[in-house]
Design a protein around this motif. Sequence first.
Motif, PDB file in Angstrom:
ATOM      1  N   GLY A 467       4.313 -31.991  -0.355  1.00 43.30           N
ATOM      2  CA  GLY A 467       3.902 -31.503   0.950  1.00 43.30           C
ATOM      3  C   GLY A 467       2.540 -31.957   1.413  1.00 43.30           C
ATOM      4  O   GLY A 467       2.194 -31.794   2.588  1.00 43.30           O
ATOM      5  N   MET A 468       1.754 -32.526   0.516  1.00 45.08           N
ATOM      6  CA  MET A 468       0.395 -32.907   0.890  1.00 45.08           C
ATOM      7  C   MET A 468       0.396 -33.975   1.979  1.00 45.08           C
ATOM      8  O   MET A 468       1.053 -35.008   1.863  1.00 45.08           O
ATOM      9  N   GLY A 469      -0.351 -33.703   3.027  1.00 46.93           N
ATOM     10  CA  GLY A 469      -0.485 -34.667   4.119  1.00 46.93           C
ATOM     11  C   GLY A 469       0.662 -34.662   5.091  1.00 46.93           C
ATOM     12  O   GLY A 469       0.711 -35.503   5.988  1.00 46.93           O
ATOM     13  N   MET A 470       1.603 -33.716   4.949  1.00 50.46           N
ATOM     14  CA  MET A 470       2.756 -33.679   5.850  1.00 50.46           C
ATOM     15  C   MET A 470       2.814 -32.358   6.596  1.00 50.46           C
ATOM     16  O   MET A 470       2.409 -31.326   6.063  1.00 50.46           O
ATOM     17  N   PRO A 471       3.335 -32.362   7.815  1.00 50.90           N
ATOM     18  CA  PRO A 471       3.591 -31.099   8.509  1.00 50.90           C
ATOM     19  C   PRO A 471       4.578 -30.247   7.717  1.00 50.90           C
ATOM     20  O   PRO A 471       5.396 -30.753   6.947  1.00 50.90           O
ATOM     21  N   THR A 472       4.500 -28.941   7.936  1.00 48.25           N
ATOM     22  CA  THR A 472       5.263 -27.993   7.117  1.00 48.25           C
ATOM     23  C   THR A 472       6.756 -28.262   7.131  1.00 48.25           C
ATOM     24  O   THR A 472       7.419 -28.224   6.088  1.00 48.25           O
ATOM     25  N   THR A 473       7.311 -28.499   8.307  1.00 49.44           N
ATOM     26  CA  THR A 473       8.756 -28.679   8.420  1.00 49.44           C
ATOM     27  C   THR A 473       9.249 -29.828   7.555  1.00 49.44           C
ATOM     28  O   THR A 473      10.234 -29.707   6.825  1.00 49.44           O
ATOM     29  N   ALA A 474       8.545 -30.954   7.626  1.00 48.14           N
ATOM     30  CA  ALA A 474       8.931 -32.110   6.821  1.00 48.14           C
ATOM     31  C   ALA A 474       8.702 -31.840   5.342  1.00 48.14           C
ATOM     32  O   ALA A 474       9.518 -32.221   4.492  1.00 48.14           O
ATOM     33  N   ALA A 475       7.589 -31.181   5.022  1.00 43.01           N
ATOM     34  CA  ALA A 475       7.291 -30.880   3.617  1.00 43.01           C
ATOM     35  C   ALA A 475       8.375 -30.012   3.009  1.00 43.01           C
ATOM     36  O   ALA A 475       8.824 -30.255   1.875  1.00 43.01           O
ATOM     37  N   TYR A 476       8.807 -29.004   3.741  1.00 43.73           N
ATOM     38  CA  TYR A 476       9.865 -28.134   3.217  1.00 43.73           C
ATOM     39  C   TYR A 476      11.186 -28.884   3.090  1.00 43.73           C
ATOM     40  O   TYR A 476      11.915 -28.720   2.106  1.00 43.73           O
ATOM     41  N   ALA A 477      11.519 -29.705   4.093  1.00 40.48           N
ATOM     42  CA  ALA A 477      12.783 -30.440   4.053  1.00 40.48           C
ATOM     43  C   ALA A 477      12.870 -31.317   2.809  1.00 40.48           C
ATOM     44  O   ALA A 477      13.917 -31.389   2.140  1.00 40.48           O
ATOM     45  N   VAL A 478      11.756 -31.976   2.466  1.00 40.39           N
ATOM     46  CA  VAL A 478      11.748 -32.847   1.296  1.00 40.39           C
ATOM     47  C   VAL A 478      11.827 -32.017   0.016  1.00 40.39           C
ATOM     48  O   VAL A 478      12.620 -32.299  -0.891  1.00 40.39           O
ATOM     49  N   ALA A 479      11.002 -30.961  -0.067  1.00 40.86           N
ATOM     50  CA  ALA A 479      10.997 -30.125  -1.273  1.00 40.86           C
ATOM     51  C   ALA A 479      12.338 -29.435  -1.473  1.00 40.86           C
ATOM     52  O   ALA A 479      12.804 -29.270  -2.610  1.00 40.86           O
ATOM     53  N   ALA A 480      12.968 -29.028  -0.372  1.00 35.56           N
ATOM     54  CA  ALA A 480      14.270 -28.356  -0.475  1.00 35.56           C
ATOM     55  C   ALA A 480      15.337 -29.295  -1.021  1.00 35.56           C
ATOM     56  O   ALA A 480      16.286 -28.852  -1.674  1.00 35.56           O
ATOM     57  N   SER A 481      15.191 -30.573  -0.763  1.00 32.88           N
ATOM     58  CA  SER A 481      16.169 -31.550  -1.245  1.00 32.88           C
ATOM     59  C   SER A 481      15.915 -31.953  -2.698  1.00 32.88           C
ATOM     60  O   SER A 481      16.856 -32.265  -3.434  1.00 32.88           O
ATOM     61  N   VAL A 482      14.647 -31.947  -3.099  1.00 32.30           N
ATOM     62  CA  VAL A 482      14.298 -32.450  -4.423  1.00 32.30           C
ATOM     63  C   VAL A 482      14.184 -31.332  -5.453  1.00 32.30           C
ATOM     64  O   VAL A 482      14.669 -31.456  -6.583  1.00 32.30           O
ATOM     65  N   VAL A 483      13.536 -30.227  -5.081  1.00 30.93           N
ATOM     66  CA  VAL A 483      13.178 -29.187  -6.057  1.00 30.93           C
ATOM     67  C   VAL A 483      14.173 -28.038  -6.099  1.00 30.93           C
ATOM     68  O   VAL A 483      14.593 -27.600  -7.182  1.00 30.93           O
ATOM     69  N   ALA A 484      14.536 -27.516  -4.922  1.00 25.31           N
ATOM     70  CA  ALA A 484      15.370 -26.303  -4.870  1.00 25.31           C
ATOM     71  C   ALA A 484      16.690 -26.433  -5.640  1.00 25.31           C
ATOM     72  O   ALA A 484      17.089 -25.478  -6.330  1.00 25.31           O
ATOM     73  N   PRO A 485      17.405 -27.574  -5.573  1.00 23.86           N
ATOM     74  CA  PRO A 485      18.678 -27.661  -6.323  1.00 23.86           C
ATOM     75  C   PRO A 485      18.514 -27.431  -7.817  1.00 23.86           C
ATOM     76  O   PRO A 485      19.398 -26.845  -8.458  1.00 23.86           O
ATOM     77  N   GLY A 486      17.384 -27.883  -8.392  1.00 19.92           N
ATOM     78  CA  GLY A 486      17.169 -27.676  -9.816  1.00 19.92           C
ATOM     79  C   GLY A 486      17.026 -26.207 -10.169  1.00 19.92           C
ATOM     80  O   GLY A 486      17.557 -25.744 -11.184  1.00 19.92           O
ATOM     81  N   LEU A 487      16.305 -25.464  -9.317  1.00 26.17           N
ATOM     82  CA  LEU A 487      16.144 -24.031  -9.560  1.00 26.17           C
ATOM     83  C   LEU A 487      17.482 -23.309  -9.417  1.00 26.17           C
ATOM     84  O   LEU A 487      17.794 -22.389 -10.188  1.00 26.17           O
TER      85      LEU A 487
END
Length: 652
Positions: A467-487
């Motif tokens: 999320g560093m250097g990105m607007p919140t919406t984009a940061a969440y979209a990327v994290a939701a695709s990469v991190v959330a599935p593992g959890l």
Amino acid sequence: MTDKGKSPKIDTSVDIKSFSKTRDLTGWVRHLFMTVAVVGALFHLYILNINPIDPWVFRSTHLVFGAVLGFLIYPGWRTRSSKIHVVDWILVVVTIYVGFYIFVNLDQLLFRFGVSPTRMDFYVALAGLLIVLELTRRTSGWMLPLLALLFVLYVFVGPYLPGILHHSGYSVERFVTYIYGLDGVFGVTLDVSSKYIILFIIFGAFLQMSRVGQYFIDVAFAVAGGLRGGPAKVAVVSSGLMGMMNGTSAGNVVATGSLTIPLMKKVGYPPRFAGATEATASAGGQLLPPIMGAGAFLMAEIIGIQYTEVIIAAIIPAILYFISVYFMVDLEAIKQGMKGLSRQELPQLKDMLKSAYLFLPVVLLIYLLANGFSVILAGSLGIVACLVVSLFHPKTRMGLKRILHAFELGMKDSVQLIAVCACAGIIVGVIALTGVGLRFSSMLLSIADHNLLIALLFAMVISILLGMGMPTTAAYAVAASVVAPGLIRMGVEPLFAHMFVFYYAVISAITPPVALAAYAASGIAGTDPMKTSIQAFKLGLAAFIIPFMFFYSPQLLLEGGESVGGILFAAITATIGVYLLACAVQAWFFGKKASWYSRLLLLAASIMLMMADVTSDFIALGFVLIVILIQTVTARTEAVSRVTGQEKKVKM
């Protein structure tokens, strides 16, 4: 001097023009921009409420409006000239052609894109991708486009990589047309942007043009401006309220910080603390229901649950965050011996009460959302309500000119979010195409060895880094695709997992070394950006702990059929916990400066109180009693020392 020696009332109106990086358009180009913006806003409202069309056509047209407006108002390089360069006109023409190509060839493209594209399909999709990357670079800087290009590079080097990063590879034609389709750029992120984000940004523009938004700020000043350190508390309240309707933390800092930061400095807050307070409150606005800076809409769409489930779950954690920030600024005011602004400088509360009807648009919005009405209907009626309540007073009345300016402002403010949602779609598309998300989930499972705490710590770090250097919406979209599935694969409830990564995507805006919200605030406060971001990190420390409470205190998310008593108990102990956290950070407790070991005990107690466990609560109480004993003994020792010193002076 004013009459009778009274202090002049402060001007609570906000002017953000001096902080804008956009062109100042004039002449016929100014009229063209306004025309395109108004037509774009009306187009979205018409399609969303009256005449739905094919999703791909709607989203591509949504992107066309955003890109045309973006290339007209955002310069491609630093220049003092507001003249639109020939390159920008070329990009505008290419943007329109790409949208027209999709509209005309829709039936064929549904079967060709990503499967067996023609040469022209490839050229059009490639042009579209370059337009998205360039628009994002202009509106949000290099960070997100570079991250997207890194993912694109992975598509082509993946066949040569070992282990979990290996994939079979894809042809350039297939990849480009796949990504510029409904599984990439025009996927879930731009879907949410076209349906929800733009609607609520237009709603926010109507709040501003009807002065309803200004009324929020005036009420905050009337209620909290006279308290000790009043302007900082006003910043916490007003930035939170305005930030939930603004999709970018840095944008909210600029909008409200131009007023609150100078006033915080006026009453005695150090410039660095003033900037950090505004950045922390503005970032926190993205966590505040019912709008959550558009994050709630994206989360509901990705998980596939009702929007109301998201905002209900977010209520208590968001309140805890703002209580924590409030305690932080209050303790700072106590330490510095600050006072608030004089009543003569503030709006009169009785005058504010006369205009209480201006709250109706927001009350209506919350009522409709809470009672199960569609988000689109609620947002549209909120816009209408802004127009209606503005008619009750000449100062707020919106005539045709102000209505058109509201539509224009809404579309102008949407450009950045349209760009970042489209660019985030590239990353999401690559993750889906290559399957790297599932591989990353497997890696997370193997590293954590099915230990939830270790997995959560890894997920926190990765979400912040992404999320560093990105607007919140984009940061969440990327994290939701990469991190959330593992959890989720570890057995975590989808809502808990996505709320977890959403929090860290939001607070990446105040996390060094790349803290966009803190950097924006430092520019207004005139302080060092890095030092301001470190201070903001301290003030927002609760946001780093609260997401872990989702798992150890699930009552706070109002999930799982918990009893009212259990929820209240968890909320009360968590509130005490965030207070102790503020005391630990500010080194102030029991009316005295706290030693380093007392601060460690307070920090441990705060964390234990945030967990819904009676045993940990009693342990926390023990720590607090120890700190009180330390403070008491220290105070008596200091008192004895002072008396002894005075006696020695008398004898001498």
